[in-house]
Design a protein around this motif. Structure first.
Motif, PDB file in Angstrom:
ATOM      1  N   LEU A  48       0.849  -1.175  -0.130  1.00 52.16           N
ATOM      2  CA  LEU A  48       0.079   0.171  -0.186  1.00 52.16           C
ATOM      3  C   LEU A  48       0.881   1.363  -0.144  1.00 52.16           C
ATOM      4  O   LEU A  48       0.558   2.170  -0.708  1.00 52.16           O
ATOM      5  N   ASP A  49       2.104   1.284   0.899  1.00 51.76           N
ATOM      6  CA  ASP A  49       2.881   2.275   1.095  1.00 51.76           C
ATOM      7  C   ASP A  49       3.492   2.561  -0.475  1.00 51.76           C
ATOM      8  O   ASP A  49       3.551   3.903  -1.014  1.00 51.76           O
ATOM      9  N   ALA A  50       3.922   1.559  -1.152  1.00 52.12           N
ATOM     10  CA  ALA A  50       4.720   1.790  -2.328  1.00 52.12           C
ATOM     11  C   ALA A  50       3.605   1.962  -3.490  1.00 52.12           C
ATOM     12  O   ALA A  50       3.956   2.879  -4.436  1.00 52.12           O
ATOM     13  N   THR A  51       2.508   1.670  -3.284  1.00 56.55           N
ATOM     14  CA  THR A  51       1.650   2.200  -4.475  1.00 56.55           C
ATOM     15  C   THR A  51       1.237   3.610  -4.273  1.00 56.55           C
ATOM     16  O   THR A  51       0.826   4.255  -5.187  1.00 56.55           O
ATOM     17  N   ALA A  52       1.067   4.131  -3.032  1.00 58.90           N
ATOM     18  CA  ALA A  52       0.654   5.424  -2.901  1.00 58.90           C
ATOM     19  C   ALA A  52       1.924   6.546  -2.796  1.00 58.90           C
ATOM     20  O   ALA A  52       2.009   7.647  -2.414  1.00 58.90           O
TER      21      ALA A  52
END
Length: 355
Positions: A48-52
Motif C-alpha cells: 500500500l505504501d509503495a502504491t501510494a
C-alpha cells in the motif's frame, strides 16, 4: 503511510520488534500463526505504501531494528500441486509468474552491487555467471510469443496481445534484464571480480546486435553499455581466475539437524497433538483471524489491476459463481467461454466440496 492503512505506524513498529525465530516443534503453533499473520499485514502495508508513493516505512523499520538478515535474499517458492491435466496450464502460468518476479528481485539486488558482500558477488559472477545467463534470457526472450500470428507479452501475471504500434516498446521484463546487465558490467567492483574469458566475451558481444537506436532511446543509460562492449571487443581475453575466496554459506539444514538430533519422534508427537489436531473452536477462531487479515478493501487496493474478462479481456466485474476463479464482463461472454472453462470449473467446484 498511505490513505488506506492496514497498520498505523506505531502498530507496524510493534509488529517488527516482535518478529522472532521459532524452534522446529513450534512451527504451526498459535504463536507461529500469529507471526505469520503479522508478516502478511506488514507485507500488505508495504505494498500500500509503495502504491501510494509514501516512501518505505516498513523497510526502514526492518533495517532499523535489525530484522533483515542474509535470508532476505531467499525467495520462498510455494509448490502448488495440480492433479488434473485441465489445471496444468494454471500451474505453468503460476511458475512463470514466480520466475518473472524472481527476475525483478535480481535486478533490484544488482542496484546495490557495489555494496554486496564478497561471497554474494562471487556467487553471482563466478558460480552462476549471471552476465552470460542474462544474455541468454535476452536471446530466447521467454516472456514474448506469437499466438495466432499476433505478438503477446507476459505482463501483470498474464499474456497480453501487443498492438502493432506498441511492438517496438521495451517490455518491463526486457528492461529489468538490461538494467541488471548495465549494473553488473559497468560497476567497478563487479568488473574487477568478473573474469572475461573468451566464452564470456563471445556471449557478451552478442548484446551489440540488440542495442539498437530505438532501445537506447528508451533506456539512454545503455549508451554507456554500448561503449563498454566496443572496448571489450578490442580487449584481450583473460584466463580463468583461480582466486581463493572464503565465503559464508547457509547452514540452516545442518543447524536444524544438530539442534534436533534424537528429538524427531518427540517433535512429531508434539506436532500431532498440538498442531494437527485443532478443535472446531480453534478452526473457527483461525478463520475469523484470517478474515480480519485479508480485508477485501485492502486486497482490492493492492491488486495490480482490475480483473479481466476471461473471454474478451475487457475489465470484468462478475465472477463465476460455481468455482469463483474466472471473471467476466457480462453474461454473454460467460456463456461463450463455458465450452473452454466448463471442465476446469466442475473440477474446481468438486474439489471445494471435498474440502
Amino acid at each position: 503511510m498511505g490513505d488506506l492503512e492496514l497498520l498505523l505506524p506505531g502498530e507496524a513498529a510493534v509488529l517488527v520488534l516482535g518478529l522472532r525465530s521459532f524452534p522446529l516443534r513450534e512451527i504451526g503453533s498459535e504463536g507461529w500463526n500469529q507471526q505469520h499473520e503479522n508478516l502478511e499485514k506488514l507485507n500488505m502495508q508495504a505494498i500500500l505504501d509503495a502504491t501510494a508513493s509514501q516512501g518505505e516505512p516498513i523497510q526502514e523499520l526492518l533495517v532499523t531494528h535489525g530484522k533483515v538478515h542474509h535470508e532476505a535474499s531467499i525467495i520462498n517458492l510455494l509448490e502448488t500441486v495440480f492433479f488434473h491435466k485441465e489445471l496444468q496450464k494454471q500451474a505453468e502460468l503460476m511458475e512463470f509468474e514466480i520466475a518473472s518476479k524472481a527476475l525483478s528481485v535480481l535486478r533490484y539486488i544488482t542496484d546495490c552491487v557495489d555494496s554486496l558482500s564478497l561471497s554474494t558477488l562471487n556467487r553471482m559472477l563466478s558460480t552462476h555467471n549471471l552476465p552470460c545467463l542474462l544474455v541468454e534470457l535476452l536471446e530466447h526472450n521467454p516472456w514474448s510469443r506469437r499466438e495466432g500470428g499476433k505478438l503477446q507479452q507476459f505482463e501483470g501475471g498474464r499474456w497480453q496481445t501487443v498492438a502493432p504500434s506498441e511492438q517496438q516498446k521495451l517490455s518491463k521484463l526486457d528492461g529489468q534484464v538490461w538494467i541488471a546487465l548495465y549494473n553488473l558490467l559497468l560497476s567497478h567492483e563487479a568488473r574487477a571480480r568478473y573474469c572475461f574469458t573468451s566464452f564470456a566475451k563471445g556471449q557478451l558481444l552478442k548484446l551489440q546486435a540488440f542495442l539498437t537506436d530505438t532501445l537506447v532511446d528508451q533506456l539512454p543509460n545503455l549508451a554507456g553499455l554500448q561503449g563498454f562492449l566496443a572496448h571489450l571487443a578490442l580487449t584481450e581475453t583473460q584466463p580463468p581466475k583461480k582466486d581463493l575466496v572464503l565465503e559464508q554459506i547457509p547452514e540452516i539444514w545442518e543447524r536444524l539437524e544438530r539442534e534436533n538430533r534424537g528429538k524427531w519422534q518427540a517433535i512429531a508427537k508434539y506436532q500431532l497433538r498440538h498442531v494437527f489436531s485443532p478443535s472446531e473452536q480453534d478452526l473457527q477462531l483461525q478463520a475469523r483471524r484470517w478474515a480480519e487479515t485479508y480485508r477485501l478493501d485492502v486486497l482490492e487496493a493492492i491488486a495490480p489491476e482490475r480483473p479481466r474478462c476471461a473471454y474478451c479481456s475487457a475489465e470484468a466485474s462478475k465472477r463465476c459463481s460455481r468455482c469463483q476463479n474466472e471473471w467476466y464482463c457480462c453474461r454473454e461472454c460467460q456463456v461463450k467461454h463455458w465450452e473452454k472453462h466448463g471442465k476446469a470449473c466442475v473440477l474446481a467446484a468438486q474439489g471445494d466440496r471435498a474440502k
